[in-house]
Design a protein around this motif. Structure first.
Motif, mmCIF file in Angstrom:
data_model
loop_
_atom_site.group_PDB
_atom_site.id
_atom_site.type_symbol
_atom_site.label_atom_id
_atom_site.label_comp_id
_atom_site.label_asym_id
_atom_site.label_seq_id
_atom_site.Cartn_x
_atom_site.Cartn_y
_atom_site.Cartn_z
ATOM 1 N N ASN A 813 54.988 29.621 -86.287
ATOM 2 C CA ASN A 813 53.835 28.742 -86.158
ATOM 3 C C ASN A 813 53.726 28.315 -84.575
ATOM 4 O O ASN A 813 54.564 27.659 -84.408
ATOM 5 N N ALA A 814 52.712 28.764 -83.799
ATOM 6 C CA ALA A 814 52.799 28.526 -82.546
ATOM 7 C C ALA A 814 52.719 27.165 -82.129
ATOM 8 O O ALA A 814 53.327 26.836 -81.030
ATOM 9 N N TRP A 815 52.380 26.166 -83.100
ATOM 10 C CA TRP A 815 52.251 24.747 -82.381
ATOM 11 C C TRP A 815 53.783 24.006 -82.785
ATOM 12 O O TRP A 815 54.318 23.456 -82.224
ATOM 13 N N LEU A 816 54.331 24.431 -83.977
ATOM 14 C CA LEU A 816 55.500 23.820 -84.616
ATOM 15 C C LEU A 816 56.400 24.506 -83.558
ATOM 16 O O LEU A 816 57.550 23.487 -83.394
ATOM 17 N N ARG A 817 56.541 25.481 -83.338
ATOM 18 C CA ARG A 817 57.759 26.005 -82.362
ATOM 19 C C ARG A 817 57.641 25.443 -81.018
ATOM 20 O O ARG A 817 58.812 25.406 -80.605
ATOM 21 N N GLN A 818 56.685 24.903 -80.776
ATOM 22 C CA GLN A 818 56.909 23.859 -79.494
ATOM 23 C C GLN A 818 57.656 22.799 -79.519
ATOM 24 O O GLN A 818 58.055 22.460 -78.632
ATOM 25 N N ILE A 819 57.418 22.290 -80.812
ATOM 26 C CA ILE A 819 58.141 21.153 -80.778
ATOM 27 C C ILE A 819 59.708 21.350 -80.935
ATOM 28 O O ILE A 819 60.357 20.577 -80.288
ATOM 29 N N MET A 820 60.200 22.495 -81.399
ATOM 30 C CA MET A 820 61.382 22.745 -81.559
ATOM 31 C C MET A 820 61.612 24.485 -81.516
ATOM 32 O O MET A 820 61.380 24.973 -82.576
ATOM 33 N N SER A 821 62.119 24.870 -80.692
ATOM 34 C CA SER A 821 62.615 26.360 -80.687
ATOM 35 C C SER A 821 64.109 26.608 -80.464
ATOM 36 O O SER A 821 64.750 27.684 -80.684
ATOM 37 N N GLN A 822 64.511 25.698 -80.194
ATOM 38 C CA GLN A 822 66.413 25.552 -80.145
ATOM 39 C C GLN A 822 66.597 24.581 -80.898
ATOM 40 O O GLN A 822 66.322 23.314 -80.707
ATOM 41 N N ASN A 823 67.774 25.024 -81.742
ATOM 42 C CA ASN A 823 68.526 23.713 -82.320
ATOM 43 C C ASN A 823 69.996 23.478 -81.601
ATOM 44 O O ASN A 823 70.303 24.354 -80.959
ATOM 45 N N TYR A 824 70.321 22.252 -81.604
ATOM 46 C CA TYR A 824 71.728 21.896 -80.823
ATOM 47 C C TYR A 824 72.716 21.478 -81.846
ATOM 48 O O TYR A 824 72.247 20.939 -83.026
ATOM 49 N N LEU A 825 73.933 21.680 -81.564
ATOM 50 C CA LEU A 825 74.944 20.883 -82.536
ATOM 51 C C LEU A 825 75.090 19.314 -82.104
ATOM 52 O O LEU A 825 75.580 19.137 -80.721
ATOM 53 N N PHE A 826 74.779 18.337 -82.787
ATOM 54 C CA PHE A 826 74.571 17.084 -82.312
ATOM 55 C C PHE A 826 75.993 16.184 -82.803
ATOM 56 O O PHE A 826 76.656 16.547 -83.904
ATOM 57 N N MET A 827 76.818 15.653 -81.843
ATOM 58 C CA MET A 827 78.178 15.164 -82.094
ATOM 59 C C MET A 827 77.884 13.608 -81.404
ATOM 60 O O MET A 827 76.991 13.373 -80.759
ATOM 61 N N ASN A 828 78.700 12.966 -81.890
ATOM 62 C CA ASN A 828 78.771 11.592 -81.551
ATOM 63 C C ASN A 828 79.531 11.488 -80.227
ATOM 64 O O ASN A 828 80.275 12.095 -79.930
ATOM 65 N N ARG A 829 78.890 10.738 -79.415
ATOM 66 C CA ARG A 829 79.207 10.673 -78.080
ATOM 67 C C ARG A 829 80.812 10.359 -77.882
ATOM 68 O O ARG A 829 81.406 11.054 -77.188
ATOM 69 N N PRO B 44 57.071 28.905 -74.853
ATOM 70 C CA PRO B 44 55.924 28.468 -75.460
ATOM 71 C C PRO B 44 55.329 27.068 -74.832
ATOM 72 O O PRO B 44 56.146 26.115 -74.969
ATOM 73 N N VAL B 45 54.155 26.843 -74.122
ATOM 74 C CA VAL B 45 53.642 25.599 -73.526
ATOM 75 C C VAL B 45 52.436 25.773 -73.999
ATOM 76 O O VAL B 45 51.635 26.580 -73.464
ATOM 77 N N GLY B 46 51.868 24.643 -74.307
ATOM 78 C CA GLY B 46 50.532 24.598 -74.630
ATOM 79 C C GLY B 46 50.044 22.937 -74.154
ATOM 80 O O GLY B 46 50.829 22.276 -73.668
ATOM 81 N N SER B 47 48.767 22.667 -74.102
ATOM 82 C CA SER B 47 48.483 21.500 -73.885
ATOM 83 C C SER B 47 48.540 20.545 -75.178
ATOM 84 O O SER B 47 47.733 21.126 -76.144
ATOM 85 N N TRP B 48 49.067 19.366 -74.939
ATOM 86 C CA TRP B 48 48.911 18.753 -76.457
ATOM 87 C C TRP B 48 48.299 17.334 -75.668
ATOM 88 O O TRP B 48 48.682 16.949 -74.397
ATOM 89 N N LEU B 49 47.739 16.688 -76.579
ATOM 90 C CA LEU B 49 47.402 15.290 -75.924
ATOM 91 C C LEU B 49 48.142 13.866 -76.708
ATOM 92 O O LEU B 49 47.748 12.719 -76.553
ATOM 93 N N ASN B 50 48.941 14.421 -77.462
ATOM 94 C CA ASN B 50 49.793 13.522 -78.380
ATOM 95 C C ASN B 50 51.270 13.923 -78.373
ATOM 96 O O ASN B 50 51.367 15.022 -79.050
ATOM 97 N N ARG B 51 52.456 13.282 -77.828
ATOM 98 C CA ARG B 51 53.462 13.737 -78.010
ATOM 99 C C ARG B 51 54.464 12.857 -78.458
ATOM 100 O O ARG B 51 54.327 11.466 -78.254
ATOM 101 N N ILE B 52 55.562 12.984 -79.275
ATOM 102 C CA ILE B 52 56.521 12.144 -79.717
ATOM 103 C C ILE B 52 57.761 12.298 -78.992
ATOM 104 O O ILE B 52 58.313 13.277 -78.956
ATOM 105 N N ARG B 53 58.270 11.141 -78.741
ATOM 106 C CA ARG B 53 59.660 11.134 -77.850
ATOM 107 C C ARG B 53 60.641 10.286 -78.705
ATOM 108 O O ARG B 53 60.168 9.366 -79.316
ATOM 109 N N SER B 54 62.010 10.605 -78.870
ATOM 110 C CA SER B 54 62.756 9.667 -79.400
ATOM 111 C C SER B 54 64.035 9.228 -78.488
ATOM 112 O O SER B 54 64.239 10.085 -77.592
ATOM 113 N N TYR B 55 64.504 8.065 -78.720
ATOM 114 C CA TYR B 55 65.093 7.309 -77.900
ATOM 115 C C TYR B 55 66.418 6.855 -78.703
ATOM 116 O O TYR B 55 66.360 6.348 -79.735
ATOM 117 N N GLU B 56 67.533 6.667 -78.046
ATOM 118 C CA GLU B 56 68.515 5.935 -78.813
ATOM 119 C C GLU B 56 68.900 4.473 -77.853
ATOM 120 O O GLU B 56 68.900 4.675 -76.691
#
Ligand SMILES: Nc1nc2c(c(=O)[nH]1)N[C@H]1C(S)=C(S)[C@@H](COP(=O)(O)OP(=O)(O)OC[C@H]3O[C@@H](n4cnc5c(=O)[nH]c(N)nc54)[C@H](O)[C@@H]3O)O[C@H]1N2
Ligand SMILES: Nc1nc2c(c(=O)[nH]1)N[C@H]1C(S)=C(S)[C@@H](COP(=O)(O)OP(=O)(O)OC[C@H]3O[C@@H](n4cnc5c(=O)[nH]c(N)nc54)[C@H](O)[C@@H]3O)O[C@H]1N2
Ligand code: SF4
Ligand code: SF4
Ligand code: SF4
Ligand code: SF4
Ligand code: SF4
Ligand SMILES: [Mo]
Lengths: 985, 229, 309
Positions: A813-829, B44-56
């Motif tokens: 999915n061209a949109w969803l994979r822009q949100i995440m296309s690589q996963n990381y191993l998350f660890m407690n700092r 992949p890079v598109g133009s988006w008008l709304n993005r979600i960022r996460s913080y600790e």
């Protein structure tokens, strides 16, 4: 749930202004050219209702259907990206046959016609069915049509069928169905409207994706407290009022310790226990003797209780008796008896369950354990709510109100994906039961067709004969060793070894074992493996690396060990390459489908609901829906339920089948708009216009229950009558909550050699039955952890579902994979710094089964002994229409390589035993323990790596630029005079 | 009118639903399409008008995870508009919506430089500046049911963390939320006076504990009560 | 900020061009003797013209949708970029008339041509100012949002212009004008001072932080996920970072090339070496401009995990 439907956000004055402004705007949309259609989303299994605007056979907009019971107008990230699935370059476009002479995995296919494909399949299946039906293993992954596929398998006559529940969350299903007749997972919901204290255990997303989100908002609006038990703090956990950073696999001890606190302070709902559970029933206390631990029945068929007024043993199912909840009694024949509750209290008051001891195991501070238990007790007993509605109990007695103890819980794979998950789930249900929060206002509510009697009355099939349907469905609910699907010598009958001594109550099968078992010929070989919607060559297999090899393993003769693999997929997944015959499915926007009451429908606690899919887009490829293929094959193979007397086909197609098939008189796949004119609900003769009725009703059916049928349904006569009428349950007897499980005790007795029936012969089986089939919930260390060196593998490794991706199928999915296309191993700092591991560095992660290389990200919100990653982000190059060098392939990683389908090898009999819950066979994905070492300089990129898969024949290359729109945009122009004259504002 | 959004950081779970709803609506909307470069490739890079960022936020044990969706704030003092040489960027007088006239933009990026909130993204195919339109093509579309005349992101948000409304109207839902929950602007020191307002996470609710009445050490301490079944 | 080469060339070349034109006109009209030579004036004027034209063409290269470039004049009311465009374009006819006058009439063109020259010089300095204000007006970039930016732009424009002027005058007319080369020396020193002040100024921590950006002002804030894996427009445009040691090297290189070497070469008062000085200085200014961008930290970066701009 009363989510307020969206109304205009503008108040009167603003609205007037808006109307004026609207006059000056161009018409942005040509509404006249647009069609609005309703169907059901299938970007995931949550099954939200969608309203789709279509123009020129192109999708303009997919939005939530505000009237829909599940999502009430909202959609998640996936649902909103349906367009990019519909236009994915990975869509399969024609049936494919592996080219003769080429190897599995090479991806060399020729396109064939549907006639050729169906003929080929028919011939093969016909031969199998005529000779040895179990040679067909039919397994389905993330589908929602188990009612149809299961029935198809029964009609075919193979017991080798199951859906994905065994690798998914059968622990939750079984834990609930063997305790209270409904469950977490898709079987029940917290009472979002009324609950005041909500505890969520091990949930990142779950199947109720949108309902949980809507629910959490309601909780927050009402100021209710939300506690989350989870080693990781993301998503839902981020908005919890309290985050309990538990060590994975130890929830059982946390729950039991909270029970300990409640019991110590006598904070239990005794009335609830007496009226609705089996805790007053008398248990035979004759250790070492046949019959020990079973209920005392005297001369009756019914377990006995001690009536305090009559001072006599009486049948436990009678009304108006006054059972003693506690105490030791002696049967007339001298048998010592004890109430189940007394056993329970004795057990959990033991020091081993004290918060101090539990804290050491689960890492949750003792004060917190104590405090949370007391907080819940406060809410349950001091903040009780009542709903003043008259209702009738199971015995026909009027009750003037529903009493609500507004503590609720929800749990999922953080609990279920461990080998102690069944018992942990039971422990959580016990906690709920002690507080009296089952199906009461503010508690955990069942969703129809649940609750059912404990457990539901279907037994798994075990007999097979050529050309003969099974006598019962392949999957069911064993209640004693006699129900197992084993041979005389105790060997498994099913290819996945479900219902064997390895996993006796595996009521959803063990899909994760099929390939491995079939290749090893253990218990036997099969001819054809048919997979629907399951990516077994990738993310849904344990031990993926070796599974890929197994799929290609050959006999000396040169034939594949699994001779023929058929897969139904809609996309060019990793599994496609390893199949011999590929049957391309439609997309969810292109097909008819039912989300049936015979399955797990879309019901809400207070309404029976089911729904359909209706095509909104015409397919542009040579595809056929699997539903259609199933009905077609059933007709061709002459399954009795699909043919008339003379052998002539009964149903033209899937739609026809859905309308006219009756499981029993008046009961079909769809519960709504039945009866000749569509006037009947739940039961009624077939309605020839049923599809149209669903279409007119926006794709779903919803029948609200009367107020008096909405709670305490395990004991609510008006509800039970309705449920019987709807064929959800077989009789209107009270559904008794089983805190003490006699069914489990029977298996335990078999392990002890004290059972009057089938018993295991192997020592390890005996030991497992004795240890894990405790009739009361227990905690034990997960099996992998028991068998490895915990110091060598110091970290737990678990996965989470990303909210915006569904398993393997959204990287296309061209949109969803822009949100995440690589996963990381998350660890407690802190942990990482201690181990010298830096943010964004590459590391080796090793388990007893293998190793992988991946990239680390450090964070605060993770338990110090836990590492985790997002599930199923990694992809094989070339699959899914992706380029070879994509991050999903080069940088993302699958944890599956580390997870063995068998227990850690120690050279004992257990080496052959599945890495699963010993009770239910649930895949123990999250038992994984690993060690982590920094990768050498220059070692970057994920490992293992694979050759790229091929695109399907004649595939067009994936585009380099995409700019989708369903129509040319109507720009809102700024006038030149405004440009020239306007000042700063 | 002063239209904009209130975003509730207490309930946003970071699901990205609003981001994809926005992409979906607007790619066929008035400023569409929103192109995506290399959609099936490595970057992949598109133009988006709304993005979600996460913080600790904060350190263990007090740390907290916060999801922060961000789209155009429709600032009252929007320098993105004043810097625009072509006049493609403008703030509507009627309702304060900040828009880019796609026919007039020359793709100089200057407005994106002037925006502190990262709300503007250049379209990789058309070379024009894209930004949140506040769904101007939905909120005034009288052919839509009244309840649906809302931004796509607001309609879709599964936790109802986004509220759309008129900040000029003291009785609107948004104004009430801002007052009641001490709504905050991001980077107020820059003086853009953003309209969109963020509601900070709430304090933990205080839950009473029951006062334990008796402490039972063994099952012998329990007394059977007469309770009829 | 991502240093786009089109913008670097544009600002450096047109800056030098405008500087050159300004000094040329001033020198010419104030009667500086060495600048009463038509050949010198014409050469310098044409060079200035070319530099400015190349610069402007470069700036067009920066546009993603150049077909609308002509619209850039529309928002003179508020946009420094628009103003820059208007003044830059307006400059050309006056410069042309002025140079035309010199071409046809030699150094003492007089009258209308003188007026055109004065206007061209004024427009040149105004344009230079407008260009600098494009950057200086951005509140989002602390390193630019300062009056040091126009000072920098104008002083460096004049400095490079003065070097060019001296070089041309020296090469075309043979004998190097003391005034011009002293002017160049003075402007190099001035430019260097301005630059050093600037470097000190941006070294001081100030501006928005991740705390004000996110609204969590009481505690540390760390980015967990930026919401997309690949770098998007914002990362590419604003996320440019130079490693600290590379930065020191580049700053030294810049100081050497833009100021020190030209200064030393100027001291030789050798007209050939001054040509060289001008070229090195302009190359140095390209580095200077590259750093001007690369060291500028847009506040959006805070949202992507930078703690401080
Ligand atoms: N968006 C999206 N939705 C999905 C899916 C998807 O792929 N994407 N998949 C669907 C499917 S098939 C399923 S089965 C469901 C599963 O839905 P979930 O049950 O939400 O499953 P997971 O994402 O595996 O989340 C498990 C959670 O448990 C935590 N956890 C791990 N071990 C433990 C433990 O020992 N104790 C506790 N208390 N917590 C633990 C993890 O940190 C994680 O947060 O989701 C369904 N919904
Ligand atoms: N490491 C690890 N592994 C896990 C888990 C975990 O938490 N950690 N979770 C496990 C769980 S709970 C589950 S349920 C499984 C899920 O695993 P699977 O059931 O394998 O689910 P998917 O990966 O979604 O693959 C489904 C396949 O269906 C195809 N498909 C999609 N849409 C259609 C359609 O419309 N028609 C047809 N015919 N095919 C379609 C897709 O292309 C894909 O090939 O993964 C399991 N694997
Ligand atoms: S949760 Fe999302 S993907 Fe799943 S059915 Fe609902 S909208 Fe579709
Ligand atoms: S958020 Fe950015 S784009 Fe939107 S108005 Fe403010 S400055 Fe302009
Ligand atoms: S990119 Fe377009 S909208 Fe932005 S400043 Fe330039 S011309 Fe104006
Ligand atoms: S208001 Fe519309 S354009 Fe703006 S973020 Fe929401 S959906 Fe996108
Ligand atoms: S849709 Fe709502 S919950 Fe999801 S990220 Fe957007 S604002 Fe947050
Ligand atoms: Mo699952």
């Amino acid at each position: 749930m009363s989510i307020t439907k969206p109304t205009s956000p503008l108040n009167e004055v603003s609205q007037i202004k808006a109307n004026v402004i609207a006059k000056d705007l161009p018409a942005f949309e040509e509404h006249a050219k647009q069609d609005i259609k309703y169907t059901t989303c299938y970007m995931c299994a949550c099954r939200c209702g969608i309203k789709v605007t279509v123009e020129d056979n192109k999708v303009r907009f997919i939005q939530g259907n505000p009237n829909h019971p599940i999502n009430k107008g909202v959609l998640c990230a996936k649902g909103n990206s349906g367009i990019m699935k519909q236009y994915s370059p990975a869509k399969l476009s024609s049936p494919l046959l592996r080219k003769p002479g080429t190897e599995r995995g090479a991806g060399e296919f020729e396109e064939i016609s549907w006639d050729q494909a169906l003929d080929m399949l028919e011939k093969r299946l016909k031969r199998i069915r005529e000779t040895d039906p179990k040679q067909l293993a039919y397994f389905t992954g993330r589908d929602q049509m188990q009612a149809l596929t299961g029935m198809w398998a029964s009609q075919f006559g193979t017991i080798n069928w199951a859906a994905h529940g065994g690798f998914c969350s059968v622990n939750m299903a079984a834990g609930g169905l063997y305790t209270m007749g409904h469950a977490f997972w898709e079987f029940g919901d917290p009472d979002w409207e009324n609950t005041k204290y909500f505890m969520m255990w091990g949930v990142a997303e779950d199947h109720s994706s949108n309902p949980i989100k809507l629910g959490l908002k309601r909780l927050k609006e009402r100021g209710a407290k939300f506690v989350s038990v989870n080693p990781v703090r993301t998503g839902y956990q981020a908005i919890a009022d309290e985050w309990v950073a538990i060590r994975p696999g130890t929830d059982g001890i946390l729950a039991l310790s909270m029970a300990h606190v409640l019991l110590k302070h006598q904070l239990v709902d005794e009335e609830f226990l007496i009226r609705y559970t089996n805790s007053a029933q008398l248990v035979v206390m004759t250790p070492g003797k046949v019959g020990d631990g079973l209920f005392y029945r005297g001369d009756s068929e019914v377990p006995q209780v001690w009536d305090q007024v009559k001072e006599a043993f009486v049948d436990s199912n009678l009304p108006d008796i006054t059972p003693a909840l506690f105490g030791e009694y002696t049967a007339p024949d001298g048998t010592p008896l004890k109430t189940a509750m007394s056993i329970l209290v004795e057990k959990y008051m033991d020091e081993q369950y004290s918060p101090e001891v539990a804290a050491k195991e689960c890492g949750v501070p003792a004060e917190d354990i104590e405090r949370m238990a007391l907080e819940m007790a406060h809410v349950a007993f001091k903040e009780t709510i009542t709903i003043d509605v008259e209702w009738t109990d199971w015995a026909g007695r009027k009750q003037d109100k529903f009493i609500g103890r507004p503590v609720s819980m929800h749990a999922m794979r953080g609990i279920s994906a461990h080998s102690n998950g069944f018992q942990t789930c039971r422990a959580i249900h016990m906690l709920q039961t002690l507080l009296g929060t089952i199906d009461c206002p503010g508690g955990h509510l069942a969703k129809p067709p649940f609750p059912k009697h404990v457990p539901p009355g279907i037994k798994p099939a075990k007999e097979m004969a050529p050309n003969t349907p099974l006598k019962s469905p392949p999957l069911g609910f064993p209640t004693c060793p006699e129900d197992l699907a084993i041979n005389e010598d105790g060997s498994p009958r099913r290819i996945d070894k479900a219902y064997s001594w390895d996993a006796p109550i595996s009521c959803h099968g063990l899909m994760h074992m099929v390939i491995s078992n079939a290749v090893k010929g253990d218990p036997y070989k099969i001819d054809t493996l048919m997979l629907f919607m399951a990516n077994m060559a990738w993310n849904s297999s344990m031990n993926t690396d070796q599974t890929i090899d197994m799929l290609c393993e050959k006999e000396d003769s040169g034939e594949y060990k699994i001779p023929f693999i058929v897969c139904s997929d809609a996309f060019n997944s990793e599994m496609v390459a390893y199949s011999d015959l590929v049957l391309p499915d439609t997309t969810y926007l292109e097909r008819y489908d039912t989300i049936s009451m015979l399955d797990r429908p879309i019901s809400e606690p207070h309404a029976a609901c089911d729904s359909v899919r209706i095509p909104v887009i015409k397919p542009d490829r040579n595809v056929m829906s699997w539903q259609e293929v199933m009905v077609e094959m059933a007709g061709r193979l002459g399954f009795p339920a699909f043919t008339k007397e003379g052998g002539e086909r009964k149903y033209d197609d899937y739609k026809d089948f859905i309308v006219n098939f009756e499981k029993e008189p008046g009961i079909g796949f769809l519960a709504g708009y039945r009866g000749k004119d569509g006037e009947k609900s739940l039961r009624g003769e077939p309605n020839p216009r049923q599809w149209e009725a669903y279409e007119e009703n926006e794709g779903f059916f919803e029948m609200h229950f009367d107020m008096n049928q909405r709670y305490m349904r395990h004991a609510n006569l008006d509800y039970l009558k309705l449920a019987k009428e709807a064929a959800w349950i077989g009789n209107t007897n009270q559904i008794v909550i089983e805190l003490y499980s006699e069914k489990l005790q029977k298996f335990r007795l078999a392990g002890q050699g004290l059972y009057d029936g089938p018993m295991p012969t192997e020592e390890h089986h005996k030991e497992r039955l004795v240890k894990y089939f405790d009739p009361l919930p227990i905690y034990y260390m997960p099996l992998e952890e028991q068998r490895i060196d915990r110091d060598e593998y110091p970290y737990h490794a678990v996965n989470q579902r990303p909210m915006f991706m569904y398993h393997s199928w959204d990287s296309q999915n061209a949109w969803l994979r822009q949100i995440m296309s690589q996963n990381y191993l998350f660890m407690n700092r802190v942990a990482a710094e201690r181990d010298g591991i830096k943010d964004l560095s590459w590391v080796w992660v090793e388990s007893h089964n293998g190793k992988i290389r991946c990239q680390v990200k450090l964070m605060e919100g993770t338990n110090e002994q836990t590492v985790w990653t997002w599930n199923a982000i990694a992809k094989r190059g070339g699959a899914w229409g992706l380029d070879g060098d994509v991050k999903e392939n080069k940088d993302g990683f699958l944890m599956n390589h580390l997870i063995s389908e068998l227990l850690p090898q120690k050279g004992d009999k257990m080496d052959r035993v599945t890495n699963s819950d010993p009770v239910t066979g649930q895949a123990a994905w999250y038992d994984l323990r690993v060690k982590i070492t920094p990768a050498a300089p220059g070692e970057t990129g994920s490992w293992p790596s694979y050759s790229d898969l091929k695109a399907q024949p004649n595939a067009e290359p994936s585009p380099k630029m995409l700019s989708y729109s369903s129509h040319k945009n109507v720009n809102l122009l700024r006038s030149l005079s405004d440009i020239l004259t306007r000042g700063n504002k | 009118m002063k239209l904009g959004l209130v975003i509730d950081l207490d309930t946003c779970v970071g699901c990205h639903g609003c981001a994809t709803a926005c992409k979906q609506w607007n790619t066929s909307g008035t400023i569409g399409p929103l192109a995506d470069k290399d959609p099936y490739g490595r970057e992949p890079v598109g133009s988006w008008l709304n993005r979600i960022r996460s913080y600790e936020v904060d350190d263990t044990p007090n740390s907290k995870t916060v999801h922060m969706p961000m789209s155009c704030m429709h600032c009252e003092d929007a320098d993105c508009v004043t810097v625009c040489p072509t006049g493609a960027s403008y703030k509507r007088l009627e309702d304060g919506i900040v828009l880019v006239d796609q026919d007039k933009c020359m793709g100089c990026n200057l407005c994106s430089w002037a925006c502190p909130y990262g709300a503007r993204e250049l379209d990789p195919e058309q070379g024009t500046m894209k930004k949140c339109t506040l769904c101007v093509d939905r909120i005034y579309d009288e052919k839509l049911p009244e309840a649906e005349r809302q931004p796509a992101c607001v309609l879709t948000c599964p936790t109802k963390s986004r509220v759309f409304g008129d900040f000029d109207d003291p009785d609107s839902e948004v104004s009430k939320l801002v007052r009641g929950r001490a709504g905050k602007q991001l980077m107020p020191e820059l003086g853009y006076n953003p309209v969109n307002t963020y509601l900070p996470p709430r304090n933990k609710p205080v839950q009473d504990q029951i006062d334990p009445a008796s402490l039972k050490d063994t099952v012998k301490g329990w007394v059977n009560k007469i309770i009829a079944r | 900020m991502h240093p786009a080469f089109s913008v670097l060339f544009f600002t450096v070349l047109s800056g030098a061009g405008y500087g050159l034109m300004i000094l040329l006109v001033i020198g010419h009209l104030t009667g500086l003797s060495q600048l009463q030579d038509g050949g010198v004036l014409l050469t310098a004027g044409i060079l200035s013209f070319i530099l400015i034209a190349i610069g402007l063409l470069c700036s067009m290269g920066h546009l993603a949708n150049p077909k609308n470039a002509w619209r850039a004049f529309n928002r003179f009311k508020t946009s420094w970029l628009s103003r820059e465009g208007v003044f830059a374009i307006a400059f050309f006819p006056f410069a042309l008339i002025y140079l035309g006058g010199i071409w046809s009439n030699g150094a003492d063109a007089g009258g209308i041509f003188t007026l055109a020259g004065i206007i061209a010089a004024v427009l040149a300095i105004v344009t230079l100012f407008c260009t600098s204000m494009i950057y200086a007006s951005l509140k989002t970039i602390r390193q630019w949002n300062t009056s040091l930016t126009p000072v920098n732009y104008i002083s460096l424009g004049l400095m490079s212009g003065s070097l060019l002027l001296a070089a041309i005058q020296g090469s075309v007319s043979g004998g190097l004008s003391t005034v011009l080369y002293q002017l160049a020396l003075a402007l190099v020193v001035l430019g260097a001072i301005a630059k050093i002040i600037y470097l000190f100024w941006i070294g001081k921590p100030a501006g928005s932080t991740i705390n004000t950006a996110t609204g969590f002002t009481q505690a540390s804030v760390r980015l967990l996920d930026q919401g997309h894996t690949s770098n998007g427009f914002l990362n590419n445009e604003f996320g440019y970072t130079v490693e600290a040691n590379k930065l020191v090297m580049l700053r030294l290189l810049m100081l050497a090339m833009a100021f020190i070497v030209p200064f030393l070469l100027l001291l030789t008062a050798n007209s050939n070496l001054i040509v060289f000085a001008a070229i090195i200085a302009i190359a140095g200014l390209l580095v200077e401009r590259w750093l001007f961008f690369a060291e500028a930290r847009h506040v959006v970066r805070l949202f992507h995990g930078d703690q401080q701009t």
